[in-house]
Design an enzyme around this catalytic site. Structure first.
Site, short mmCIF file in Angstrom:
data_model
loop_
_atom_site.label_atom_id
_atom_site.label_comp_id
_atom_site.label_asym_id
_atom_site.label_seq_id
_atom_site.Cartn_x
_atom_site.Cartn_y
_atom_site.Cartn_z
N SER A 139 14.96 57.72 -0.07
CA SER A 139 13.71 58.43 -0.29
C SER A 139 12.60 57.40 -0.44
O SER A 139 12.64 56.57 -1.35
CB SER A 139 13.83 59.29 -1.56
OG SER A 139 12.55 59.78 -1.92
N LYS A 165 13.83 59.90 4.10
CA LYS A 165 12.98 60.96 3.55
C LYS A 165 11.63 60.35 3.21
O LYS A 165 11.56 59.34 2.50
CB LYS A 165 13.67 61.54 2.32
CG LYS A 165 12.80 62.29 1.34
CD LYS A 165 13.67 63.08 0.37
CE LYS A 165 13.18 62.99 -1.05
NZ LYS A 165 14.09 63.69 -1.98
N LYS A 167 7.96 60.89 1.40
CA LYS A 167 7.15 61.71 0.50
C LYS A 167 5.86 62.04 1.24
O LYS A 167 5.29 61.17 1.92
CB LYS A 167 6.84 60.93 -0.78
CG LYS A 167 8.07 60.71 -1.66
CD LYS A 167 8.51 62.01 -2.32
CE LYS A 167 9.69 61.76 -3.25
NZ LYS A 167 10.14 62.99 -3.90
N ASP A 192 9.38 65.34 1.74
CA ASP A 192 9.43 65.97 0.41
C ASP A 192 8.01 66.02 -0.16
O ASP A 192 7.37 64.99 -0.34
CB ASP A 192 10.35 65.15 -0.51
CG ASP A 192 10.56 65.81 -1.87
OD1 ASP A 192 10.00 66.90 -2.11
OD2 ASP A 192 11.31 65.23 -2.69
N GLU A 217 11.33 69.48 2.18
CA GLU A 217 11.81 69.70 0.81
C GLU A 217 10.66 70.14 -0.10
O GLU A 217 9.60 69.51 -0.13
CB GLU A 217 12.43 68.38 0.31
CG GLU A 217 12.99 68.42 -1.10
CD GLU A 217 13.69 67.09 -1.46
OE1 GLU A 217 14.04 66.32 -0.52
OE2 GLU A 217 13.87 66.83 -2.65
N ASP A 242 14.30 71.93 -4.15
CA ASP A 242 14.68 70.96 -5.17
C ASP A 242 14.26 71.55 -6.53
O ASP A 242 15.03 72.26 -7.19
CB ASP A 242 14.00 69.62 -4.86
CG ASP A 242 14.15 68.55 -5.93
OD1 ASP A 242 14.70 68.84 -7.00
OD2 ASP A 242 13.70 67.40 -5.72
N LYS A 266 20.58 68.31 -8.07
CA LYS A 266 20.46 67.20 -9.02
C LYS A 266 21.17 67.65 -10.28
O LYS A 266 20.81 68.69 -10.86
CB LYS A 266 18.99 66.89 -9.32
CG LYS A 266 18.27 66.24 -8.14
CD LYS A 266 16.83 65.94 -8.48
CE LYS A 266 16.11 65.35 -7.28
NZ LYS A 266 14.64 65.46 -7.41
N GLY A 294 18.20 62.41 -6.12
CA GLY A 294 18.17 61.25 -7.01
C GLY A 294 16.98 61.31 -7.94
O GLY A 294 15.98 61.99 -7.64
O1 SMG Z 1 16.47 58.32 -6.76
O2 SMG Z 1 15.76 57.41 -4.93
C1 SMG Z 1 15.64 58.21 -5.87
C2 SMG Z 1 14.43 59.09 -5.87
C3 SMG Z 1 14.63 60.27 -5.00
O3 SMG Z 1 12.68 61.28 -4.14
C4 SMG Z 1 13.45 61.23 -5.06
N1 SMG Z 1 13.33 61.98 -6.16
O4 SMG Z 1 11.69 65.07 -5.70
O5 SMG Z 1 13.51 64.38 -4.89
C5 SMG Z 1 12.52 64.20 -5.60
C6 SMG Z 1 12.25 62.91 -6.34
C7 SMG Z 1 12.04 63.17 -7.79
C8 SMG Z 1 11.91 61.97 -8.65
S1 SMG Z 1 10.42 61.15 -8.45
C9 SMG Z 1 10.34 59.98 -9.70
MG MG Z 2 12.56 66.36 -4.18
#
Ligand code: SMG
Ligand code: MG
Length: 372
Positions: A139, A165, A167, A192, A217, A242, A266, A294
């Protein structure tokens, strides 16, 4: 019947681990990963769980502070001094506490580790895992611009991650995905939004359709399944939820409404492995693919993630990338490391990693020991 275990003590540690990169999402930025680590002690053994609540209430309503309060005042007293039959007994006792799933998940996962260690089985096997390695993706946080995004994608494609992925947020979406897709026509790509859009943005989101994303996402508000169902009717790209999925009941509702075709599981967001297993059953029955999300976890949370991701319904690459990507130093050995986009599933007892006391001491900000 497995033997009862007397819960002697619970140690709560506040830990802060500097990240090797700035992780920017539509809701904020993380540079230091601060979290509560739960150690459950019983009969000379320790079980470990990680609370995924962050410093801020921007991803979820829970924070490090609220989780500490709930764990100390309401959850730990349920099990301290008690002869516990297993983690499901804790789940039943904790039903009385509403919400606060990240706090529950932290203690529940520690108990799962404890009981699996006592039985000498790996947590993966205990949960019904069937894989010895799991596919992982990565991500990538929001970058300064399109050029920087393509560069960071290139570095991670080279490292063998099986899915990238990105953001996104309003104003940083099509202009990011387009150049990445052009540079990497065949890479498995997802985005996401962390709930940054509204239905009024449906056209922008539909403009992502031509890029062949595996899914988008959590595009819309986390409390609005109906809006996701409406959006789904306007997109070719599948929607993955999510934040909206806090329980198996949420998963059933989302699937029934047509709000999602993929679910990001999660463990902490749903309150532990027990609820994750319930979501797994719902998704399997409906033919909905899962993957493990994650929360920038240390090696403890990461090992829990790898264990649940070894179940048969987790058919898409997860966000559980290599520990060394996030941290110079981790608190466990061996560090969870992926090679060629595959992360080995530990076969030792429990989560299969050892918490290293010296490494843990270096990143611990506060310790509290709770007893009956
Ligand atoms: O653990 O690599 C990781 C982060 C994965 O993108 C990630 N998490 O919305 O999925 C999500 C985000 C939430 C946490 S952001 C601090
Ligand atoms: Mg997410």
């Amino acid at each position: 019947m497995p033997p009862l275990m007397r819960i002697d003590a619970i140690v709560l540690r506040q830990v802060a681990m500097p990240l090797r990169f700035r992780f920017r999402t539509s809701f904020g930025e993380t540079t230091v990963k601060r979290f509560l680590l739960v150690e459950v002690r019983s009969e000379g053994l320790s079980g470990w769980g990680e609370c995924v609540a962050e410093d801020t209430p921007y991803y979820s309503p829970e924070t490090v502070g609220t989780a500490r309060e709930i764990l100390t005042r309401f959850l730990s007293p349920l099990v301290l001094g008690r002869d516990l039959a297993g983690p499901p007994e804790f789940d039943r006792l904790a039903l009385r506490v509403r919400g606060n799933r990240m706090a529950k998940g932290a203690l529940e996962t520690a108990l799962r580790d404890l009981f699996a260690r006592a039985a000498g089985t790996s947590l993966s096997r205990d949960l019904g895992g069937t894989r010895s390695e799991v596919e992982v993706g990565v991500s990538l946080g929001l970058q300064a611009g399109p050029k920087e995004t393509v560069e960071v994608v290139a570095r991670h494609v080279e490292q063998g991650y099986r899915r990238i992925k990105l953001k996104i947020e309003p104003g940083a979406d099509v202009d990011r995905v387009g150049p990445v897709r052009e540079a990497f026509p065949d890479v498995k790509l997802t985005v996401d939004a962390n709930a940054a859009y509204t239905l009024a943005d449906a056209e922008v989101l539909a403009a992502l359709d031509p890029f062949g994303l595996d899914y988008v996402e959590q595009p819309l508000h986390h409390e609005d399944l109906a809006a996701h169902a409406a959006l789904a009717r306007r997109l070719r790209t599948p929607i993955c939820l999510d934040e909206s999925i806090r329980s198996a009941a949420d998963a059933e509702a989302a699937i029934a409404l047509g709000a999602c075709r993929v679910i990001n599981v999660k463990i902490g967001r749903v309150g532990g492995h027990g609820e994750a297993l319930a979501i797994h059953r719902v998704a399997q029955a409906a033919g909905v693919p899962l993957w493990c999300g994650g929360m920038l976890e240390s090696g403890v949370g990461r090992a829990h993630n790898v264990a649940i991701a070894s179940l048969p319904g987790f058919t898409k690459p997860g966000d559980t990338s290599s520990s060394s990507r996030y941290f110079e130093e981790d608190i466990v050995e061996p560090r969870p490391e992926a090679a060629g986009g595959l992360m080995p599933v530990p076969s030792g007892p429990g989560i299969g990693v050892r918490v290293v006391p010296e490494a843990l001491a270096r990143v611990t900000e506060a310790t509290e020991e709770l007893r009956a």
